[in-house]
Scaffold this active site. Structure first.
Site, PDB file in Angstrom:
ATOM      1  N   GLU A  83      27.438  66.990  67.769  1.00 14.47           N
ATOM      2  CA  GLU A  83      27.978  65.910  66.943  1.00 14.47           C
ATOM      3  C   GLU A  83      27.248  64.602  67.214  1.00 14.47           C
ATOM      4  OE1 GLU A  83      32.199  65.667  66.021  1.00 14.47           O
ATOM      5  OE2 GLU A  83      32.197  63.654  66.923  1.00 14.47           O
ATOM      6  N   PRO A  87      24.239  55.040  64.080  1.00 17.67           N
ATOM      7  CA  PRO A  87      24.145  53.753  64.776  1.00 17.67           C
ATOM      8  C   PRO A  87      24.283  52.588  63.797  1.00 17.67           C
ATOM      9  CG  PRO A  87      22.318  55.210  65.353  1.00 17.67           C
ATOM     10  CD  PRO A  87      22.991  55.799  64.166  1.00 17.67           C
ATOM     11  N   LYS A  88      24.456  51.394  64.352  1.00 12.44           N
ATOM     12  CA  LYS A  88      24.688  50.224  63.522  1.00 12.44           C
ATOM     13  C   LYS A  88      23.407  49.514  63.115  1.00 12.44           C
ATOM     14  CE  LYS A  88      29.257  49.334  65.530  1.00 12.44           C
ATOM     15  NZ  LYS A  88      30.123  48.369  66.256  1.00 12.44           N
ATOM     16  N   THR A 115      29.497  61.829  61.949  1.00 13.64           N
ATOM     17  CA  THR A 115      30.819  61.231  61.829  1.00 13.64           C
ATOM     18  C   THR A 115      30.891  60.219  60.701  1.00 13.64           C
ATOM     19  OG1 THR A 115      30.340  59.470  63.426  1.00 13.64           O
ATOM     20  CG2 THR A 115      31.192  61.545  64.307  1.00 13.64           C
ATOM     21  N   ASP A 176      41.061  57.245  60.850  1.00 19.78           N
ATOM     22  CA  ASP A 176      41.587  56.340  61.867  1.00 19.78           C
ATOM     23  C   ASP A 176      42.913  55.735  61.420  1.00 19.78           C
ATOM     24  OD1 ASP A 176      39.377  56.791  63.448  1.00 19.78           O
ATOM     25  OD2 ASP A 176      38.250  55.112  62.592  1.00 19.78           O
TER      26      ASP A 176
END
Length: 741
Positions: A83, A87-88, A115, A176
């Site tokens: 998994e 990244p940002k 994800t 979430d």
């Protein structure tokens, strides 16, 4: 492009057949041994009933098999998945794409998952990572999709984008909890039109039928929003059963550290009628503090024995990681052994035969665990190529001093030496993640595509074997792909080179990274020769023509290849001759079981005009060789047997199948590749230096004057079954020595 559930079921069917065949063979051998022993007895003793054998005292192996101590035996053929999260930053994204390429190639996972951010916040990056992995890393992707905050229309759009990208597997999640809350509460709604994961499963099936394989989440210790105790666990199982009944195919669990909790969870699932595969989630411990925070946040229990092993080294992250990997491997062993009886039979109701690793975008820990479980070869630690003629790589070659690229800003790096960090001249240890190779048999000599439109492709030219992503991109628009034979190379068009400039940049990093690898200020041709030689030796991780480290089959001739490059024959592709190696050979093997594989010797290299002339004379003196060469301006040389057409370089003979020839050489396609190969001198090396500087003029001279030469030795029988005799390489070394002296 395959549904994960279909891959799991196919593997299980194959392994069940192999297990039954092995048990039948063992029973037959036992009967034959008993019959032979009985025949050897005097006639008056042959019909006397045998006394039962005395019970054997328990031993360490029995205890291990029962999970009491030691390492339980591992059943063959288990699978694993990885998994990743997007990244940002752009540099971080580039680094992750390179890491997924590397881990997919070396570890050969069944699939990778990507994800999804809250309310779809990471959608562009999630799809970028997922589509790249599916299309270019040639691995099936499980795309996470949560329904929180999304309308049904938006969910339909995302599913359409996933389908267009070739993705056929979705992990359907609720998502979430609302902002500011650690967990969902009873009665909470998602904020979208699908309130729960079961609604998302139903919507996917309504919109796309059985096209997508669907996974759902399982919580061995109960969902954080569920009531505690038996009531909460029972409610969790009812919700899980509802998702399976709605059309979900398999379950991936939350991570855990108590194996007893997981095994009890599997039993409870089976008892309530859940029969689908349950894949346990494994999260390697990265630090003591993160373990405490993550388990407290997620409500995960940790056995006292695990805490005690880690507490003594809690301030030493390296020691924590090492022990964490050992713990994870022990967990996997016990889970695999839990459904296996002493006679090798499998309790299908409790059968767990795969693992999902939460990598946290890191590489080394997962690699160590898989190596500990015996599914990876680690050349240099204990040579996996020592059988036959494969030589062990000297341990000293793993410790090197080299130009090492600096990570780009914003790139998440592992502190354990897994990611390549540091400045030029820093000492660097070749890590386990760099050397690991899956022990699984390759389907073809090259990694097949997972895209549906390329599902029948089984032939490729050898030229792009070290730049497979470029080949996939340049052939992406073809209506049909070669199947069985290469065919007419003049009909399909290769994509334009202009599309490739940024595409390849993430593999070699920034300009500073490339200067660190290729040379800050090369002044002599020998400086360039040294870069190619150090790539062969493993101290330079990439060169523009080779995205990947040296192939395992080249370890056999690694030192000779390095010497050849220092002589000025700059190799970008090669393979030794093989005459009938087993299809399960650790270096040369590919294809199905019981086959024999063959290949012709091949070397492709850049050489100066003087060396090109010597090579043409060499081929003229060897009637079984062909030579094809071209320079930057398009001047061609062709010498050899009939100056041939398409030539099979690798082929295999297997039971009940036609002969397969997955790797070929085509003179016309070679010219297409040569254009790309020469362009890389400009786009990936020349532009690192100031215009008209000495380094600029050196690389420009090499680009403008050197030939790209491809030589084939058609006498494949000269190499033997293990490729130990490489006549072509010996001849090239002789020419190289002549120029040195």
């Amino acid at each position: 492009m395959v549904r994960i559930i279909d891959k799991i079921n196919s593997r299980r069917k194959e392994l069940r057949f192999e297990r039954e065949r092995a048990l039948a063979a063992a029973a037959q051998q036992r009967q034959q041994s008993e019959a032979a022993a009985k025949a050897a007895l005097p006639s008056h003793l042959r019909n006397r009933p045998r006394r039962p054998a005395p019970a054997s005292p328990p031993n360490a192996d029995d205890a291990a098999a029962n999970g009491e101590q030691g390492s339980p035996p591992i059943q063959p053929g288990f699978y694993y998945s990885l998994e990743f999260f997007p990244p940002k930053t752009e540099p971080g994204l580039d680094n992750l794409l390179a890491r997924i390429d590397r881990m997919s190639r070396r570890l050969d996972p069944l699939f990778v998952s990507v994800t999804w951010g809250a309310n779809g916040s990471t959608l562009p990056r999630t799809l970028a990572v997922a589509s790249h992995a599916q299309r270019f890393a040639c691995v099936d992707v499980l795309l996470h999709l949560s329904c929180t905050g999304l309308t049904n229309e938006r969910i339909g759009q995302v599913l359409g984008m996933a389908r267009s990208a070739g993705i056929r597997n979705i992990l359907a999640l609720r998502g979430d909890p609302p902002a500011g809350r650690r967990a969902w509460r009873n009665g909470d709604v998602s904020g979208g039109e699908c309130d729960r994961a079961v609604d998302l499963v139903r919507l996917i099936r309504k919109l796309h039928g059985d096209h997508f394989g669907i996974g759902v989440a399982g919580h061995p210790e109960g969902h954080p929003s569920s009531a505690k105790g038996e009531e909460g666990r029972a409610m969790e199982l009812r919700h899980l059963k509802e998702k399976i009944d709605a059309g979900a195919d398999f379950i991936i669990t939350q991570f855990f550290y108590d194996v007893d909790v997981f095994l009890d969870y599997v039993k409870r699932c089976r008892a309530c009628g859940i029969t689908c595969p349950i894949i346990p989630g494994i999260m390697p411990v990265q630090s003591y503090s993160s373990l405490v925070k993550m388990t407290q946040f997620c409500g995960i229990s940790v056995p006292r024995s695990v805490i005690e092993r880690l507490e003594t080294v809690r301030h030493d992250d390296e020691a924590v990681k090492k022990i964490g990997c050992e713990i994870a491997a022990e967990m996997c062993r016990r889970i695999l052994a839990s459904s296996q009886s002493s006679d090798g039979d499998i309790d299908e109701s409790l059968h767990v035969d795969g693992f999902h690793f939460y990598t946290l975008n890191l590489e080394r820990s997962t690699t160590r665990i898989l190596a500990d479980l015996g599914v990876l070869d680690i050349p240099g630690d204990s040579s996996s190529y020592s059988s036959g003629s494969m030589r062990e790589r000297q341990a000293g070659k793993n410790k090197i001093v080299d130009f090492v690229p600096e990570p780009a800003n914003g790139n998440h790096q592992e502190s354990n030496g897994d990611a390549v960090t540091g400045r030029a001249g820093r000492e660097r240890q070749g890590s386990i993640s760099e050397r690991a190779r899956s022990t699984g048999r390759r389907v073809l000599p090259w990694k097949p595509s997972t895209m549906e439109n390329r599902s029948r492709e089984d032939v490729r030219p050898i030229n792009w074997s070290n730049r497979p992503k470029s080949y996939v991109m340049r052939t992406d628009d073809w209506d049909e792909y070669p199947n069985g034979r290469w065919g007419d190379s003049t009909s399909p068009a290769f994509g334009e080179l202009s599309e490739l400039s940024h595409f390849y940049s993430f593999s070699l990093g920034s300009d500073d990274d490339r200067r660190a690898m290729l040379g800050n200020c090369p002044l002599e041709e020998s400086d360039v020769f040294e870069v190619f030689a150090r790539y062969v030796e493993g101290t330079v991780p990439h060169i523009p023509w080779c995205e990947t480290p040296l192939h395992p089959e080249s370890f056999l001739v690694q030192s000779q290849l390095a010497r050849l490059n220092r002589y000025g024959l700059l190799t970008v592709n090669s393979q030794p001759p093989v005459d009938g190696a087993s299809s399960d050979h650790p270096a040369f093997g590919w294809g199905g079981k019981g086959g024999m594989v063959y290949q012709k010797a091949y070397v492709e290299c850049f050489v100066s005009p003087g060396k090109a002339n010597r090579l043409t004379r060499m081929v003229t003196d060897h009637p079984n060789m062909n030579l094809y060469a071209v320079n930057y301006s398009g001047q061609e040389l062709r010498v050899g047997v009939g100056e041939g057409g398409v030539t099979a370089l690798t082929w295999g003979v297997f039971p009940n199948r036609e002969i397969l020839q997955p790797t070929i050489f085509d003179p016309d396609t070679f010219l297409v590749w040569a254009e790309e190969a020469f362009s890389l001198w400009s786009t990936m090396w020349l532009n690192l230096y100031d215009f008209e500087s000495d380094s600029y003029e050196l690389i420009e001279k090499i680009r403008d004057t050197y030939y790209l030469v491809a030589i084939i030795d058609n006498d494949f029988a000269s190499g033997g079954k293990d490729g130990s005799t490489f006549r072509l390489l010996d001849a090239l070394l002789e020419i190289g020595r002549a120029f040195i002296h």
